[in-house]
Enzyme design. Structure first.
Site, mmCIF file in Angstrom:
data_model
loop_
_atom_site.group_PDB
_atom_site.id
_atom_site.type_symbol
_atom_site.label_atom_id
_atom_site.label_comp_id
_atom_site.label_asym_id
_atom_site.label_seq_id
_atom_site.Cartn_x
_atom_site.Cartn_y
_atom_site.Cartn_z
ATOM 1 N N ASP A 158 -3.191 -2.981 -2.472
ATOM 2 C CA ASP A 158 -4.257 -1.981 -2.526
ATOM 3 C C ASP A 158 -4.084 -1.139 -3.796
ATOM 4 O O ASP A 158 -2.998 -1.081 -4.378
ATOM 5 C CB ASP A 158 -4.184 -1.070 -1.287
ATOM 6 C CG ASP A 158 -5.385 -0.123 -1.202
ATOM 7 O OD1 ASP A 158 -5.228 0.967 -0.624
ATOM 8 O OD2 ASP A 158 -6.471 -0.467 -1.723
ATOM 9 N N ASN A 159 -5.143 -0.501 -4.237
ATOM 10 C CA ASN A 159 -5.099 0.511 -5.305
ATOM 11 C C ASN A 159 -4.648 0.010 -6.661
ATOM 12 O O ASN A 159 -4.002 0.748 -7.411
ATOM 13 C CB ASN A 159 -4.157 1.671 -4.901
ATOM 14 C CG ASN A 159 -4.450 2.203 -3.543
ATOM 15 O OD1 ASN A 159 -3.618 2.129 -2.647
ATOM 16 N ND2 ASN A 159 -5.649 2.732 -3.350
ATOM 17 N N GLU A 212 -11.292 4.316 -1.359
ATOM 18 C CA GLU A 212 -11.768 4.627 -0.008
ATOM 19 C C GLU A 212 -12.645 5.886 0.031
ATOM 20 O O GLU A 212 -12.313 6.904 -0.535
ATOM 21 C CB GLU A 212 -10.572 4.805 0.963
ATOM 22 C CG GLU A 212 -9.443 5.671 0.488
ATOM 23 C CD GLU A 212 -8.340 4.896 -0.211
ATOM 24 O OE1 GLU A 212 -8.624 3.853 -0.798
ATOM 25 O OE2 GLU A 212 -7.205 5.361 -0.197
ATOM 26 N N ASP A 269 0.845 -1.194 0.000
ATOM 27 C CA ASP A 269 0.000 0.000 0.000
ATOM 28 C C ASP A 269 0.883 1.247 0.000
ATOM 29 O O ASP A 269 0.501 2.291 0.528
ATOM 30 C CB ASP A 269 -0.911 -0.015 1.233
ATOM 31 C CG ASP A 269 -2.024 1.013 1.128
ATOM 32 O OD1 ASP A 269 -2.562 1.403 2.184
ATOM 33 O OD2 ASP A 269 -2.351 1.442 -0.008
ATOM 34 N N LYS A 318 2.938 3.329 -5.719
ATOM 35 C CA LYS A 318 2.410 2.313 -6.657
ATOM 36 C C LYS A 318 3.474 1.841 -7.643
ATOM 37 O O LYS A 318 3.417 0.710 -8.096
ATOM 38 C CB LYS A 318 1.176 2.868 -7.369
ATOM 39 C CG LYS A 318 0.129 3.451 -6.395
ATOM 40 C CD LYS A 318 -0.119 2.593 -5.161
ATOM 41 C CE LYS A 318 -0.808 3.368 -4.048
ATOM 42 N NZ LYS A 318 -0.796 2.632 -2.752
HETATM 43 O O1 LIG Z 1 -0.123 7.010 -2.587
HETATM 44 C C1 LIG Z 1 -0.795 6.228 -1.938
HETATM 45 N N1 LIG Z 1 -0.257 5.478 -0.995
HETATM 46 C C2 LIG Z 1 1.180 5.585 -0.724
HETATM 47 C C3 LIG Z 1 1.430 6.498 0.465
HETATM 48 C C4 LIG Z 1 2.878 6.476 0.741
HETATM 49 N N2 LIG Z 1 3.595 7.515 1.104
HETATM 50 N N3 LIG Z 1 4.854 7.102 1.265
HETATM 51 C C5 LIG Z 1 4.868 5.818 0.956
HETATM 52 C C6 LIG Z 1 5.987 4.991 0.950
HETATM 53 C C7 LIG Z 1 6.922 5.078 -0.060
HETATM 54 C C8 LIG Z 1 8.018 4.259 -0.076
HETATM 55 C C9 LIG Z 1 8.167 3.345 0.925
HETATM 56 N N4 LIG Z 1 9.144 2.453 1.205
HETATM 57 C C10 LIG Z 1 8.769 1.867 2.372
HETATM 58 N N5 LIG Z 1 7.629 2.357 2.838
HETATM 59 C C11 LIG Z 1 7.227 3.275 1.952
HETATM 60 C C12 LIG Z 1 6.125 4.098 1.974
HETATM 61 N N6 LIG Z 1 3.623 5.387 0.633
HETATM 62 C C13 LIG Z 1 -2.264 6.134 -2.120
HETATM 63 C C14 LIG Z 1 -2.880 7.119 -2.887
HETATM 64 C C15 LIG Z 1 -4.268 7.099 -3.063
HETATM 65 C C16 LIG Z 1 -4.924 8.145 -3.883
HETATM 66 C C17 LIG Z 1 -5.992 7.810 -4.709
HETATM 67 C C18 LIG Z 1 -6.628 8.788 -5.465
HETATM 68 C C19 LIG Z 1 -6.183 10.099 -5.414
HETATM 69 F F1 LIG Z 1 -6.799 11.056 -6.132
HETATM 70 C C20 LIG Z 1 -5.106 10.433 -4.582
HETATM 71 C C21 LIG Z 1 -4.486 9.465 -3.826
HETATM 72 C C22 LIG Z 1 -5.053 6.097 -2.462
HETATM 73 C C23 LIG Z 1 -4.421 5.121 -1.709
HETATM 74 O O2 LIG Z 1 -5.143 4.123 -1.105
HETATM 75 C C24 LIG Z 1 -3.044 5.123 -1.542
HETATM 76 O O3 LIG Z 1 -2.484 4.116 -0.797
HETATM 77 MG MG LIG Z 2 -3.933 2.535 -0.511
#
Ligand SMILES: O=C(NCCc1nnc(-c2ccc3[nH]cnc3c2)[nH]1)c1cc(-c2ccc(F)cc2)cc(O)c1O
Ligand SMILES: [Mg+2]
Length: 208
Positions: free
Chosen positions: A163-164, A193, A141, A144
């Site tokens: 997810d997603n 969500e 999650d 992406k």
């Molecule tokens: O970006 C997402 N999730 C990712 C968060 C994250 N922020 N940093 C990290 C990270 C990156 C490297 C990593 N390496 C280890 N952990 C890590 C975590 N992940 C995400 C985005 C949406 C979304 C949908 C529609 C929209 F209009 C806008 C947004 C919905 C979701 O359910 C998501 O999960």
């Molecule tokens: Mg997600």
């Protein structure tokens, strides 16, 4: 200066949820995100699918990539037996600070090990650092575009739940797990969500 969305989400948890009651924490976050301010938690609809897969796999060790505010961390931890281990990786230190407090408010800190860093760096070190050769369940999650490279780093026998896969989407990952003989993949159609936009979870069983 103005608070951040994760800070406002934590405030809603501390105001509306009962300390030590994980279900009230999940409910408080869902209500906050549905009626006050959207946030990228897996949410209640996809959360029920997550719950059913966790219960079915009944994992002793879980890896979560992308903690954010700890919503899915709490959902998963609540379903694990006391001796099970959930390792969750978060890249963003501001998210990690909030997630630790949400997990603590839910009383789940015993089962959860939040590690800060990037998945690409930490996954290869999993074996020696945590003595975990492979995970029974991995919940993807995080970013992406990291799903596919990280899945390839982890090909050691487990169930992947992503997810997603539709929104924002991870097309290269989806193509790989659906067409590789190493996986049996299954799509659980749902919605992004707190919205009516299509999204879903992809469950992929590693066949070795
Ligand atoms: O970006 C997402 N999730 C990712 C968060 C994250 N922020 N940093 C990290 C990270 C990156 C490297 C990593 N390496 C280890 N952990 C890590 C975590 N992940 C995400 C985005 C949406 C979304 C949908 C529609 C929209 F209009 C806008 C947004 C919905 C979701 O359910 C998501 O999960
Ligand atoms: Mg997600």
């Amino acid at each position: 200066t103005r608070s951040t969305r994760p800070q406002r989400l934590l405030a809603a948890v501390q105001k509306n949820a009962t300390r030590g009651d994980p279900r009230s924490v999940v409910k408080a976050i869902d209500e906050f995100c549905r009626y006050t301010e959207w946030a990228m938690n897996v949410g209640d609809e996809k959360g029920c699918i997550l719950d059913s897969v966790v219960s079915e796999v009944n994992p002793a060790t879980v890896l979560e990539l992308g903690t954010y505010c700890g919503y899915s961390t709490v959902r998963i931890a609540t379903l694990l037996p006391p001796d099970a281990k959930l390792i969750t990786l978060e890249f963003n230190p501001d998210f990690a600070v909030i997630a630790r407090q949400v997990i603590a408010w839910a009383g789940q800190e015993e089962k959860v090990h939040l590690v800060e860093g990037s998945s690409g760096d930490l996954i290869p070190k999993m074996k020696e650092q945590f003595g975990v050769k492979s995970f029974d369940l991995v919940f993807l999650d995080h970013w992406k575009d990291r799903y596919l490279p990280d899945a390839k780093l982890m090909e050691a026998g487990s169930v992947l739940l992503a997810d997603n896969v539709i929104c924002p989407g991870s097309p290269d990952y989806l193509d790989y797990v659906r067409n590789s003989p190493k996986y049996r993949s299954q799509y659980f159609k749902s919605h992004l969500e707190y919205t009516k936009v299509e999204d879903g979870l992809e469950k992929s069983v590693f066949l070795g």
